[in-house]
Design an enzyme around this catalytic site. Structure first.
Site, PDB file in Angstrom:
ATOM      1  N   GLY A 169      61.399  20.640  36.785  1.00 21.66           N
ATOM      2  CA  GLY A 169      62.200  21.870  36.725  1.00 21.66           C
ATOM      3  C   GLY A 169      63.631  21.554  36.346  1.00 21.66           C
ATOM      4  N   ARG A 182      60.276  25.351  48.296  1.00 20.80           N
ATOM      5  CA  ARG A 182      58.853  25.415  48.601  1.00 20.80           C
ATOM      6  C   ARG A 182      58.527  24.584  49.835  1.00 20.80           C
ATOM      7  NH1 ARG A 182      55.640  25.351  43.070  1.00 20.80           N
ATOM      8  NH2 ARG A 182      57.424  26.663  42.570  1.00 20.80           N
ATOM      9  N   ASP A 203      66.273  21.645  44.852  1.00 19.22           N
ATOM     10  CA  ASP A 203      65.704  21.750  46.200  1.00 19.22           C
ATOM     11  C   ASP A 203      66.331  20.834  47.245  1.00 19.22           C
ATOM     12  OD1 ASP A 203      63.966  23.748  45.507  1.00 19.22           O
ATOM     13  OD2 ASP A 203      62.329  22.398  44.991  1.00 19.22           O
ATOM     14  N   ASP A 248      65.477  17.945  48.191  1.00 14.97           N
ATOM     15  CA  ASP A 248      64.423  17.469  49.090  1.00 14.97           C
ATOM     16  C   ASP A 248      64.073  16.000  48.876  1.00 14.97           C
ATOM     17  OD1 ASP A 248      63.346  17.817  46.605  1.00 14.97           O
ATOM     18  OD2 ASP A 248      61.594  18.944  47.259  1.00 14.97           O
ATOM     19  N   ARG A 287      75.326  13.200  30.016  1.00 20.65           N
ATOM     20  CA  ARG A 287      76.628  12.821  29.442  1.00 20.65           C
ATOM     21  C   ARG A 287      77.172  11.554  30.101  1.00 20.65           C
ATOM     22  NH1 ARG A 287      81.757  13.965  31.468  1.00 20.65           N
ATOM     23  NH2 ARG A 287      83.469  14.182  29.975  1.00 20.65           N
ATOM     24  N   THR A 342      67.394  18.148  40.967  1.00 19.37           N
ATOM     25  CA  THR A 342      66.505  19.221  41.415  1.00 19.37           C
ATOM     26  C   THR A 342      67.303  20.112  42.345  1.00 19.37           C
ATOM     27  OG1 THR A 342      64.675  19.755  42.896  1.00 19.37           O
ATOM     28  CG2 THR A 342      65.633  17.580  43.150  1.00 19.37           C
ATOM     29  N   ASP A 384      60.827  14.600  42.624  1.00 21.95           N
ATOM     30  CA  ASP A 384      59.889  13.577  43.077  1.00 21.95           C
ATOM     31  C   ASP A 384      58.702  13.383  42.127  1.00 21.95           C
ATOM     32  OD1 ASP A 384      58.618  15.911  43.753  1.00 21.95           O
ATOM     33  OD2 ASP A 384      57.855  15.163  45.666  1.00 21.95           O
ATOM     34  N   ARG A 416      56.659  19.721  32.091  1.00 30.41           N
ATOM     35  CA  ARG A 416      55.773  19.107  33.082  1.00 30.41           C
ATOM     36  C   ARG A 416      54.607  18.512  32.283  1.00 30.41           C
ATOM     37  NH1 ARG A 416      57.720  20.937  38.031  1.00 30.41           N
ATOM     38  NH2 ARG A 416      58.898  22.871  37.855  1.00 30.41           N
TER      39      ARG A 416
END
Lengths: 321, 321, 321, 321
Positions: free
Chosen positions: B11, B172, B128, B130, B21, B126, B103, B72
């Site tokens: 994502g 999520r 998230d 996480d 950069r 990301t 991940d 993906r």
């Protein structure tokens, strides 16, 4: 005229506070007191009102929502409810009421005048821009800007993933927001409640777009288009097999700091509403058309159809090549 | 070391361009050439790459999305796909690869090292947040800001209509975004994937809130909480009878101009990744913890659990009185 | 008509890219090629041009500045310079030129037509909104929004410190930006180049404001008002002894992502310019008045005076009570 | 402990309201009343205070400025002034005071404790981030974001005109804002008060930049660098002959809706200040270092030097190649 009352009703819209401020300060300039009614017609029915002075609306012009609160009133639909509201207005010595809201609110105002002779003037406050008698409604510009900002963000992801995004914007009966966002957002296609275009047409559009070398697309759908964004996305996936993402923008389009155009329009119309009452006008809406203040009978604001901008619709198509 | 390759995968996240950069310019400072791989591992598998010079990344630090594109990849899951990618890297004379992603992307990088001995360094990109081994991930700060901006807008409507809004934010498997947005947004309550709190608890919270005189509430729900925002809203309506509105923010949280914290983090980590490769590190992620650059084995980034900030969780509760 | 050329010239304005995109895509719809000239008339003089296809302007509608670059050209002021530019246009097979810029740029276009018979159409791209023949110029809406956002920020400090802020906005010869910002920003007073109001009047205004109980004030000054913000602030400090702060907004008003109104206006006018050339029009500007596309002779755009909105000026005064 | 007082003092900073809210609500959670003092130490000297309940701070977390107002107090510098303030606090039954502000405000708090035994805890509220004992101060993150947003806008114009912009950001004694903005804004060079770099070095930097093919540049200068942006611009023009533009961002950096990081930091530190008072701490500042709450003697906050982030400084240089 001794006292003017003001209320906001129906869905909130950015710029309502700027309109309330304009009503209060214009009235103050004429030496008139203003009574602020809380929670729209529901508050009027309950007599929930207080005096508002020029300082009470200081530092509100930039705030979203409405400091007077708003509500959708059930009691107002009954003649008894309206009689009660009229009685409260008389008790407070009010002989003119400014109603800031959309067509539902204008119906309420219209009955109040018809049944109880209270002078009423409407000010168009709704993000949908679906009222006849004004080129734009208060809140519309901000809603378009919020939706466009979201589309710009989605475009980053669409371009990076080379994907199709179907974005649903507000507009249950009118495609004004959708059309502006489509042109300003550089969308591939737009689906409007006013158009009879079949959803299946999107398949050909997407295929042409891919054949032209476009790796990503944004498609705008007005809330009121049958099936909404989910329907359009389903048609694309079924017809082309392409991976599609849906984003339904929803309530964020109602809030936020009003943009300059909404604050200016609200200032002009709030001022005009007070002028109108003082000049003896009633049962009309204050609007702005081609830069000029105009007053339109309330009933026309919902009975007459405000057309989509056809030139803009054509422009949207031509520039998505 | 002669050439470094860089790709973005999974994502997209705001700040990925700032990281690219930083990789390109740090390498240039060492006189090294950089090969940009397009569309992540899919592009690597297909050999879709080109040289990137210092000027090629000019004027990109402020852009959302990723100029290298992302995808993906399914082919990457097969050993043959990875062998093909490794062959392309060797063909281009690349002896070190920087992978910017989450991940899933780090798994792909890990296999490339394990199976083909290509030196790889991960950069956490990301929204998230996480990943173990870094206090924050690139894109996280911008996602929080975007969600908070939406909550501020919804608050206008919530306050004006005296309503309860249930807002679903991304996450999520992790509640980091939800927790930050809850504290910064002054939310009444927050539901996280990490918490075993039952949805029915929301009924009591809303009732207490009303009894304290609060006329409107914002409740934040992380995407990964069982039932999501719709479940929480249903519980409120069933348990209290109060009118509730749901807003699912969705994909807008991925895009947009990166905020300063994401650009700075990306600049630091992109630079650190190149330093790491030059120092001979491999199969690790460059992260920032307590202001210092640290390298963590890639496998630990997904195997070890990054805890929620418990102090912040307690703070969220204490300040919603 | 075989080929159309397009350039941007003078100060950059948000929305110029949307106008270039509209020119390119409208022409493409007619099967015409477009030649993009870089750095305005300077680039035309030097023959710095290249073909632009529909895909070349993808993903530019939301970008500030101008992808064609811009410059203020000295060589263009000489007949030889213009002859050289005309020769390059003929060499490229161009028989129509769209010039996006302000009055200086329109002078350049006018001479090119007068002296060399090249068909030219102007598109109003300047934040100042000081051209006759169009209600608004491209970039104006964004500049107002940027200035208003700054005023909202300053208001926080003004209110917290109970201070007077004097804010200078762009507008060397015209007060349009200043007036819109004053109304939308809830300013106490506004000083415009078009008004003969003496700076000393500010003393009375500030004193009245304080006597009405206002603890803080915002005063807007257009760049072109004699003495500027520093002069107004000095008059306040001298006449009242109150502590005053000055903020000169400057160049930030030129940049940034264009707001929806600028993108829509640019899309309409870029399209209209191509239609105009195809219909055989020349030496005119495409503008929008009362929602309709109109063409005005280039010379009138700078010779005729565009009036301030007097109703808005009055409104600004009435609502600052 | 029975009652806690809170005040904001010195220059306003975004997030101060979030800190006040956290103090009020944390105290409420302990069953303690909070007294809000208006206009900082000036109001304390005058006894301008009132009780603040949990509902009084509703809907303030997102507001810039300070609802308690602020001022720079002269009377507080005299022992008599402070004795008067201490007397008012005792009269109101206050046995602990939270002071939100910068080093000047902390001096005032320190004396109040030293001379009158009033327990005081400081909360770092200043955009400058120049206090020892906390990684960041409340308001700093928002100021950086505002300045960065301005730089992004200026970059549009710089790139379109191929010009050099010299931008001055706040920071009289500290270069923290300038350094963050330089890295995040992709600046060519940054001039800080902490550096002894001579202004003439800019000439070489600009010449190298041009020789590398950069057509435009952004140079950041902290307010406290000798000569400021005007001095740097003059050195460039004199040394290179290049056209240069100056933008002094000024007061807009103080205002605006606080970003999430400032709201979260303010929430944590406001809470910690109340905890500190309840635990019997005094004459200290509540700060956050490496994610943990720490208390530092007030005198150390201004006596000890908070270092610039040297890694970031190096990063800024390396990435501007």
């Amino acid at each position: 005229m001794k006292r003017i009352a003001v209320l906001t009703s129906g869905g909130d819209a950015p710029g309502m506070n700027a309109a309330v401020r304009a009503v209060v300060r214009t009235a103050a300039g004429y030496g008139q007191e203003v009574v602020g009614v809380r929670r729209g017609f529901q508050g009027l029915h309950q007599g929930d009102m207080r005096l508002l002075g020029a300082r009470d609306v200081a530092n509100t012009i930039q705030r979203g929502g409405t400091i007077l609160l708003t509500a959708r009133s059930h009691t107002w639909r009954s003649p008894e409810g309206r009689a009660q509201g009229a009685a409260f207005l008389r008790e407070w010595g009010v002989d003119g009421l400014v109603v800031i809201g959309g067509d539902g609110s204008f119906h309420g105002a219209h009955y109040l005048y018809q049944e109880h002779g209270i002078n009423v003037i409407g000010v168009p406050g709704t993000i949908d821009n679906d009222l006849y008698g004004t080129d734009h409604t208060i809140g519309y510009f901000t809603a378009v800007e919020t939706a466009l900002d979201a589309v710009d963000k989605l475009r980053d992801t669409a371009a990076s993933h080379e994907r199709i995004f179907v974005v649903e914007v507000m507009g249950r009966h009118a495609g004004h927001i959708a059309l502006d966002v489509a042109v300003a957002g550089g969308a591939e296609e737009v689906f409007l409640p006013e158009e009879e275009k079949h959803v299946s047409s999107v398949v050909e559009i997407v295929q042409q777009s891919v054949s032209k070398g476009k790796a990503s697309s944004i498609i705008i759908v007005a809330e009121g288009y049958p099936g909404g964004a989910l329907g359009v996305a389903a048609a694309i996936e079924e017809g082309t097999g392409f991976d599609t993402r849906v984003s339904i923008l929803g309530h964020i389009q109602r809030g936020g700091t009003p943009v300059s155009s909404d604050r200016i329009l609200a200032s002009r119309l709030g001022e005009a509403a007070v002028h109108g009452l003082i000049e003896g006008r009633t049962d009309v809406m204050a609007g702005r058309m081609n830069g000029e203040i105009v007053f339109t009978p309330l009933s026309e604001t919902w009975e007459k159809r405000k057309d989509l901008n056809r030139d803009l619709y054509r422009c949207a198509k031509n520039l998505s090549v």
